[in-house]
Design a protein around this motif. Structure first.
Motif, PDB file in Angstrom:
ATOM      1  N   GLU A   5       2.036 -24.761 -59.156  1.00  0.00           N
ATOM      2  CA  GLU A   5       1.177 -23.432 -59.014  1.00  0.00           C
ATOM      3  C   GLU A   5       0.880 -22.984 -57.714  1.00  0.00           C
ATOM      4  O   GLU A   5       1.290 -21.951 -57.116  1.00  0.00           O
ATOM      5  CB  GLU A   5       0.091 -23.508 -59.838  1.00  0.00           C
ATOM      6  N   ARG A   6       0.770 -24.152 -56.639  1.00  0.00           N
ATOM      7  CA  ARG A   6       0.421 -23.618 -55.348  1.00  0.00           C
ATOM      8  C   ARG A   6       1.599 -23.244 -54.641  1.00  0.00           C
ATOM      9  O   ARG A   6       1.715 -22.796 -53.789  1.00  0.00           O
ATOM     10  CB  ARG A   6      -0.387 -25.054 -54.646  1.00  0.00           C
ATOM     11  N   LEU A   7       2.802 -24.025 -55.075  1.00  0.00           N
ATOM     12  CA  LEU A   7       4.209 -23.672 -54.424  1.00  0.00           C
ATOM     13  C   LEU A   7       4.445 -22.089 -54.690  1.00  0.00           C
ATOM     14  O   LEU A   7       5.277 -21.557 -53.961  1.00  0.00           O
ATOM     15  CB  LEU A   7       5.315 -24.567 -54.920  1.00  0.00           C
ATOM     16  N   LEU A   8       4.298 -21.938 -55.963  1.00  0.00           N
ATOM     17  CA  LEU A   8       4.833 -20.626 -56.564  1.00  0.00           C
ATOM     18  C   LEU A   8       4.045 -19.502 -55.585  1.00  0.00           C
ATOM     19  O   LEU A   8       4.533 -18.591 -54.980  1.00  0.00           O
ATOM     20  CB  LEU A   8       4.530 -20.278 -57.905  1.00  0.00           C
ATOM     21  N   ASN A   9       2.594 -19.693 -55.601  1.00  0.00           N
ATOM     22  CA  ASN A   9       1.675 -18.847 -54.814  1.00  0.00           C
ATOM     23  C   ASN A   9       2.204 -18.802 -53.256  1.00  0.00           C
ATOM     24  O   ASN A   9       1.794 -17.702 -52.566  1.00  0.00           O
ATOM     25  CB  ASN A   9       0.301 -19.353 -54.809  1.00  0.00           C
ATOM     26  N   ALA A  10       2.802 -19.827 -52.875  1.00  0.00           N
ATOM     27  CA  ALA A  10       3.374 -20.030 -51.187  1.00  0.00           C
ATOM     28  C   ALA A  10       4.576 -19.175 -51.286  1.00  0.00           C
ATOM     29  O   ALA A  10       4.945 -19.130 -50.015  1.00  0.00           O
ATOM     30  CB  ALA A  10       3.009 -21.274 -50.879  1.00  0.00           C
ATOM     31  N   GLY A  11       5.188 -18.796 -52.180  1.00  0.00           N
ATOM     32  CA  GLY A  11       6.380 -18.244 -52.085  1.00  0.00           C
ATOM     33  C   GLY A  11       7.549 -18.906 -52.275  1.00  0.00           C
ATOM     34  O   GLY A  11       8.733 -18.181 -51.880  1.00  0.00           O
ATOM     35  N   GLN A  35       9.039 -23.572 -70.274  1.00  0.00           N
ATOM     36  CA  GLN A  35       9.802 -22.716 -69.300  1.00  0.00           C
ATOM     37  C   GLN A  35       8.964 -21.426 -68.977  1.00  0.00           C
ATOM     38  O   GLN A  35       7.849 -20.889 -69.808  1.00  0.00           O
ATOM     39  CB  GLN A  35      11.284 -22.088 -70.031  1.00  0.00           C
ATOM     40  N   SER A  36       9.155 -20.912 -67.780  1.00  0.00           N
ATOM     41  CA  SER A  36       8.430 -19.799 -67.211  1.00  0.00           C
ATOM     42  C   SER A  36       9.260 -18.834 -66.667  1.00  0.00           C
ATOM     43  O   SER A  36      10.421 -19.420 -65.938  1.00  0.00           O
ATOM     44  CB  SER A  36       7.216 -19.966 -66.340  1.00  0.00           C
ATOM     45  N   ARG A  37       9.035 -17.507 -66.441  1.00  0.00           N
ATOM     46  CA  ARG A  37       9.997 -16.506 -65.827  1.00  0.00           C
ATOM     47  C   ARG A  37       9.778 -17.024 -64.190  1.00  0.00           C
ATOM     48  O   ARG A  37      10.543 -16.407 -63.176  1.00  0.00           O
ATOM     49  CB  ARG A  37       9.521 -15.348 -65.882  1.00  0.00           C
ATOM     50  N   ASP A  38       8.757 -17.607 -63.807  1.00  0.00           N
ATOM     51  CA  ASP A  38       8.515 -17.883 -62.361  1.00  0.00           C
ATOM     52  C   ASP A  38       9.280 -19.120 -61.782  1.00  0.00           C
ATOM     53  O   ASP A  38       9.315 -19.351 -60.655  1.00  0.00           O
ATOM     54  CB  ASP A  38       6.974 -18.179 -62.108  1.00  0.00           C
ATOM     55  N   TYR A  39       9.800 -19.894 -62.522  1.00  0.00           N
ATOM     56  CA  TYR A  39      10.474 -20.959 -62.243  1.00  0.00           C
ATOM     57  C   TYR A  39      11.443 -21.659 -63.253  1.00  0.00           C
ATOM     58  O   TYR A  39      11.360 -21.219 -64.368  1.00  0.00           O
ATOM     59  CB  TYR A  39       9.626 -22.276 -61.783  1.00  0.00           C
ATOM     60  N   GLU A  40      12.345 -22.487 -62.553  1.00  0.00           N
ATOM     61  CA  GLU A  40      13.325 -22.961 -63.671  1.00  0.00           C
ATOM     62  C   GLU A  40      12.941 -24.491 -63.852  1.00  0.00           C
ATOM     63  O   GLU A  40      12.303 -25.166 -62.811  1.00  0.00           O
ATOM     64  CB  GLU A  40      14.674 -23.174 -62.865  1.00  0.00           C
ATOM     65  N   VAL A  45      -7.474 -33.098 -55.857  1.00  0.00           N
ATOM     66  CA  VAL A  45      -5.932 -33.127 -55.860  1.00  0.00           C
ATOM     67  C   VAL A  45      -5.370 -31.653 -55.314  1.00  0.00           C
ATOM     68  O   VAL A  45      -4.519 -31.619 -54.700  1.00  0.00           O
ATOM     69  CB  VAL A  45      -5.486 -33.010 -57.677  1.00  0.00           C
ATOM     70  N   HIS A  46      -6.139 -30.684 -55.146  1.00  0.00           N
ATOM     71  CA  HIS A  46      -5.801 -29.437 -54.446  1.00  0.00           C
ATOM     72  C   HIS A  46      -5.892 -29.764 -53.088  1.00  0.00           C
ATOM     73  O   HIS A  46      -4.752 -29.021 -52.425  1.00  0.00           O
ATOM     74  CB  HIS A  46      -6.600 -28.431 -54.887  1.00  0.00           C
ATOM     75  N   ASP A  47      -6.566 -30.592 -52.360  1.00  0.00           N
ATOM     76  CA  ASP A  47      -6.433 -30.845 -51.201  1.00  0.00           C
ATOM     77  C   ASP A  47      -5.264 -31.591 -50.548  1.00  0.00           C
ATOM     78  O   ASP A  47      -4.660 -31.629 -49.712  1.00  0.00           O
ATOM     79  CB  ASP A  47      -7.609 -31.669 -50.518  1.00  0.00           C
ATOM     80  N   VAL A  48      -4.870 -32.566 -51.674  1.00  0.00           N
ATOM     81  CA  VAL A  48      -3.584 -33.377 -51.646  1.00  0.00           C
ATOM     82  C   VAL A  48      -2.283 -32.355 -51.624  1.00  0.00           C
ATOM     83  O   VAL A  48      -1.489 -32.559 -50.596  1.00  0.00           O
ATOM     84  CB  VAL A  48      -3.691 -34.443 -52.652  1.00  0.00           C
ATOM     85  N   CYS A  49      -2.566 -31.462 -52.547  1.00  0.00           N
ATOM     86  CA  CYS A  49      -1.371 -30.505 -52.704  1.00  0.00           C
ATOM     87  C   CYS A  49      -1.168 -29.639 -51.331  1.00  0.00           C
ATOM     88  O   CYS A  49       0.100 -29.390 -50.830  1.00  0.00           O
ATOM     89  CB  CYS A  49      -1.641 -29.674 -53.983  1.00  0.00           C
ATOM     90  N   ARG A  50      -2.346 -29.357 -50.774  1.00  0.00           N
ATOM     91  CA  ARG A  50      -2.236 -28.528 -49.785  1.00  0.00           C
ATOM     92  C   ARG A  50      -1.967 -29.238 -48.402  1.00  0.00           C
ATOM     93  O   ARG A  50      -0.946 -28.773 -47.622  1.00  0.00           O
ATOM     94  CB  ARG A  50      -3.720 -28.179 -49.294  1.00  0.00           C
ATOM     95  N   ALA A  51      -2.070 -30.501 -48.592  1.00  0.00           N
ATOM     96  CA  ALA A  51      -1.525 -31.554 -47.413  1.00  0.00           C
ATOM     97  C   ALA A  51       0.259 -31.337 -47.715  1.00  0.00           C
ATOM     98  O   ALA A  51       0.784 -31.231 -46.705  1.00  0.00           O
ATOM     99  CB  ALA A  51      -1.832 -32.838 -47.612  1.00  0.00           C
TER     100      ALA A  51
END
Length: 323
Positions: free
Chosen positions: A19-25, A38-43, A214-220
């Protein structure tokens, strides 16, 4: 376009990171070992990283500019019961991926996720460990991760670009109750919903651990990916708070967030004889080189974990009432 390949996307961390990667473009392609919606946002590609041909075909198809490799056998108990699966997945699976990147996407910048478990017996020093501390693994999972680091280092030295992250304990909504804080949260939620007697069963409460949201880890992870020119003075970075949290104190915080009176009972089955009393990291390197620091307070993190299990437990109660 930043095309990112994310392995192990169906896990606890992978779901948050996606989710964070998608938000980051990022344009994300996930690989999973089991079916993921599946999602339209990713494969999404179903992939066993032990299959070298399948891994190469996946990398050839995606041609990633970036890679985050999360896929692994990460359960310590499983590593003891099935060491062959652990070593084949964690070491040979990673080598399959490295070979595929080398041949199909040689300019890809890769983030390989290891573990603070590699430090093992060095934690007995009782001080926060930095990346130069000796690695003395105490279980097959940790040993496989250290062997994987050695293999990755050879590729970094000769052909590929990337870094290795050593995350410490990270917690948050969606984590398995096999882990201590999620176990506390699940039990408290079930007590509140009258699904469990008002007694919480615990193991060793005296151990000190380094916990992160976990969000801090993903941000790192994302900050490491996006660091200027993807050049670093080091190949390995701890991801940790640098603070010791006694398990007993975390339990007290969670109990204070409940209006229910709950007794605490020691469960000897939850004790581990080889438990390390102090496992804390030093985050000076990542703070200096990447300008990363954790942002979430431990109270916020434990509260979100408890609310997750409250919703989960309440939903289960409602389903039982309907049926």
């Amino acid at each position: 376009m930043k095309k990112l390949l994310l392995t192990g996307a169906n896990g606890f961390v992978g779901s948050v990171l996606l989710e964070r990667l998608l938000n980051a473009g990022y344009q994300v392609t996930c690989t999973t070992s089991s079916t993921k919606s599946q999602s339209r946002d990713y494969e999404c590609i179903n992939l066993d990283i032990r299959d070298g041909t399948a891994v190469e075909n996946a990398v050839k198809k995606v041609k990633p500019t970036h890679l985050i490799h999360l896929a692994a056998i990460s359960n310590v108990a499983t590593s003891f019961s099935d060491p062959y699966l652990t070593w084949e997945t964690n070491v040979l699976g990673t080598i399959n991926l490295l070979e595929a990147i080398k041949s199909q996407a040689p300019d890809c910048f890769s983030l390989f996720v290891s573990s603070s478990e590699v430090y093992g017996s060095s934690f007995k020093s009782g001080i926060p460990l930095d990346e130069e501390s000796k690695c003395l693994p105490l279980n097959p999972y940790a040993a496989s991760k250290l062997a994987t680091e050695a293999a990755i280092g050879q590729y970094f030295a000769t052909s590929l670009r990337g870094v290795i992250a050593r995350p410490f304990n990270h917690i948050g909504p969606g984590q398995s109750p096999d882990f201590v804080t999620a176990s506390f949260a699940k039990q408290i939620a079930e007590i509140e919903n009258l699904k469990q007697a008002p007694i919480i069963h615990v193991g060793n409460l005296d151990a000190n651990r380094d916990f992160l949201d976990v969000h801090d880890v993903c941000r790192a992870y994302i900050k490491l990916l996006e660091h200027e020119d993807n050049t670093f003075p080091h190949n390995i970075y701890n991801i940790c708070s640098g603070k010791p949290y006694k398990i007993k104190n975390l339990l007290e915080i969670m109990l204070s967030q409940s209006a229910t009176n709950i007794d605490v009972k020691l469960d000897h089955a939850r004790l581990r004889p080889s438990d390390i009393p102090f496992a804390v990291g030093c985050n000076k390197r990542i703070a200096t080189d990447v300008n990363w620091q954790p942002e979430s307070s431990i109270e916020q993190t434990l509260g979100s974990l408890l609310n997750y299990w409250r919703k989960h437990s309440k939903s289960a109660v409602l389903r039982n009432q309907v049926s």
